[in-house]
Design a protein around this motif. Sequence first.
Motif, short mmCIF file in Angstrom:
data_model
loop_
_atom_site.label_atom_id
_atom_site.label_comp_id
_atom_site.label_asym_id
_atom_site.label_seq_id
_atom_site.Cartn_x
_atom_site.Cartn_y
_atom_site.Cartn_z
N GLU A 185 0.84 -1.19 0.00
CA GLU A 185 0.00 0.00 0.00
C GLU A 185 0.88 1.25 0.00
N SER A 186 0.54 2.19 -0.86
CA SER A 186 1.27 3.47 -0.88
C SER A 186 0.41 4.51 -1.56
N HIS A 187 0.25 5.64 -0.91
CA HIS A 187 -0.57 6.74 -1.41
C HIS A 187 -0.19 8.00 -0.64
N PRO A 188 -0.74 9.16 -0.96
CA PRO A 188 -0.30 10.39 -0.27
C PRO A 188 -0.45 10.36 1.25
N TYR A 189 -1.45 9.67 1.78
CA TYR A 189 -1.61 9.59 3.23
C TYR A 189 -0.65 8.57 3.87
N PHE A 190 -0.14 7.67 3.06
CA PHE A 190 0.76 6.62 3.56
C PHE A 190 1.78 6.35 2.46
N ASN A 191 2.80 7.21 2.38
CA ASN A 191 3.72 7.08 1.24
C ASN A 191 4.73 5.96 1.40
N ASN A 192 4.81 5.39 2.61
CA ASN A 192 5.66 4.22 2.84
C ASN A 192 7.11 4.50 2.43
N ASP A 193 7.57 5.71 2.70
CA ASP A 193 8.85 6.12 2.13
C ASP A 193 10.05 5.44 2.78
N ARG A 194 9.97 5.13 4.06
CA ARG A 194 11.10 4.45 4.70
C ARG A 194 11.31 3.08 4.07
N LEU A 195 10.21 2.37 3.82
CA LEU A 195 10.32 1.06 3.17
C LEU A 195 10.77 1.23 1.72
N ARG A 196 10.29 2.25 1.04
CA ARG A 196 10.71 2.50 -0.34
C ARG A 196 12.22 2.71 -0.42
N ARG A 197 12.74 3.53 0.48
CA ARG A 197 14.18 3.82 0.46
C ARG A 197 14.99 2.59 0.84
N TRP A 198 14.50 1.80 1.77
CA TRP A 198 15.17 0.55 2.14
C TRP A 198 15.21 -0.40 0.94
N CYS A 199 14.09 -0.53 0.25
CA CYS A 199 14.03 -1.39 -0.93
C CYS A 199 14.98 -0.91 -2.01
N PRO A 224 -10.66 13.43 3.74
CA PRO A 224 -11.08 13.59 2.35
C PRO A 224 -10.23 12.70 1.45
N LYS A 225 -10.77 12.29 0.33
CA LYS A 225 -9.97 11.56 -0.63
C LYS A 225 -8.81 12.46 -1.07
N PRO A 226 -7.64 11.90 -1.26
CA PRO A 226 -6.52 12.74 -1.68
C PRO A 226 -6.82 13.59 -2.92
N ILE A 227 -7.58 13.03 -3.86
CA ILE A 227 -7.88 13.79 -5.08
C ILE A 227 -8.72 15.03 -4.81
N ASP A 228 -9.31 15.11 -3.61
CA ASP A 228 -10.11 16.28 -3.25
C ASP A 228 -9.30 17.33 -2.48
N LEU A 229 -8.04 17.05 -2.19
CA LEU A 229 -7.21 18.01 -1.48
C LEU A 229 -6.84 19.18 -2.39
N PRO A 230 -6.78 20.39 -1.84
CA PRO A 230 -6.47 21.58 -2.66
C PRO A 230 -5.17 21.46 -3.46
N LEU A 231 -4.14 20.83 -2.88
CA LEU A 231 -2.86 20.71 -3.58
C LEU A 231 -3.01 19.97 -4.90
N PHE A 232 -3.75 18.88 -4.88
CA PHE A 232 -3.89 18.09 -6.10
C PHE A 232 -4.80 18.77 -7.12
N LYS A 233 -5.79 19.49 -6.62
CA LYS A 233 -6.63 20.26 -7.54
C LYS A 233 -5.82 21.37 -8.21
#
Length: 316
Positions: A185-199, A224-233
């Motif tokens: 699982e990986s998305h803006p609310y849970f980018n899983n970056d520590r695992l990504r960098r380890w991999c 809110p769904k990430p797609i509804d956040l102002p940054l993504f809009k």
Amino acid sequence: MSAKVPTIRLNDGNLCPVVGFGTYETKKADILTAIEAGYRHFDGADFYGNEQEVGAALREAIAAGKVRREELFVVSKVWPNWTGKGRPTLSVKRTLKNLGLDYVDLLLIHWPTPFKQVDDDYHPGAADGQVLFDESIELYDIWREFEDIKSAGLTKSIGVSNFNSQQIQELIDNSKTVPAVLQVESHPYFNNDRLRRWCQEKGVRMTAYSPLASTGPNLNQSLPKPIDLPLFKELANKYGVSAAAIIFRWQTQRGVIVIPKSSTKERIQSNINIFHFVLTADELLAIDGIDNNYRCHPWNHWGISKHKRYPFGIPF
């Protein structure tokens, strides 16, 4: 006009398209639409229960000359009730029969939590609320059989899904093969970056499922769904694409493979048309900053969090 999707080279030399099409609960027509749109990477699993339908669509497209088999990157996964000795081989052979294909391009261990080894029940014992485990099965024994499955030509690449860093390291320490892919699982609310960098350090490519954080029984309805956040809009307006396309581009720019799914033709097309723009370093950082460590799929139903190999009990 179909999109051209870049590929990423796996640690075994095989090439994988960086955007794939998730096939959970998808129909034949969706697969055919995706092929027309330019998708060549199709992420499936025995557990999804639709591999016959997925395979029928792929074979139809091949027969019609719309795609060649060698252009496709077909993924399947072995469920926890098929992880005992000899059973992953039986599972992948069943998958190939259902798909009507001679091989898959990537085979994953779906979860690192072996269940009771029965053929006809994906959640053995769950009728009373508790899945029955088989904690005697070693993850590295499953992995060694995956190595044999690859050697036999039933899959081109092997990897894992929903494993943590310690579990992946256990496989590396007890085998000859570093997993080519980790799907998590990986998305803006849970980018899983520590695992990504380890991999990244280990040479394991990450694939992101649930990339929009909008599925799953545990979705926090107050978020809110990430797609509804102002940054993504704002970014969608700047680049003339959908908010979802911004999220998928963010993932691919950080070296992550992404596998969105949709049954809407327009979304199927827009989800893959993401390579004509590049997010800036500041924009990537802004998206990274949305992370709040919120996991939509904690895998804690049916008592699975009691399993000694439950993967989400450590930070990464």
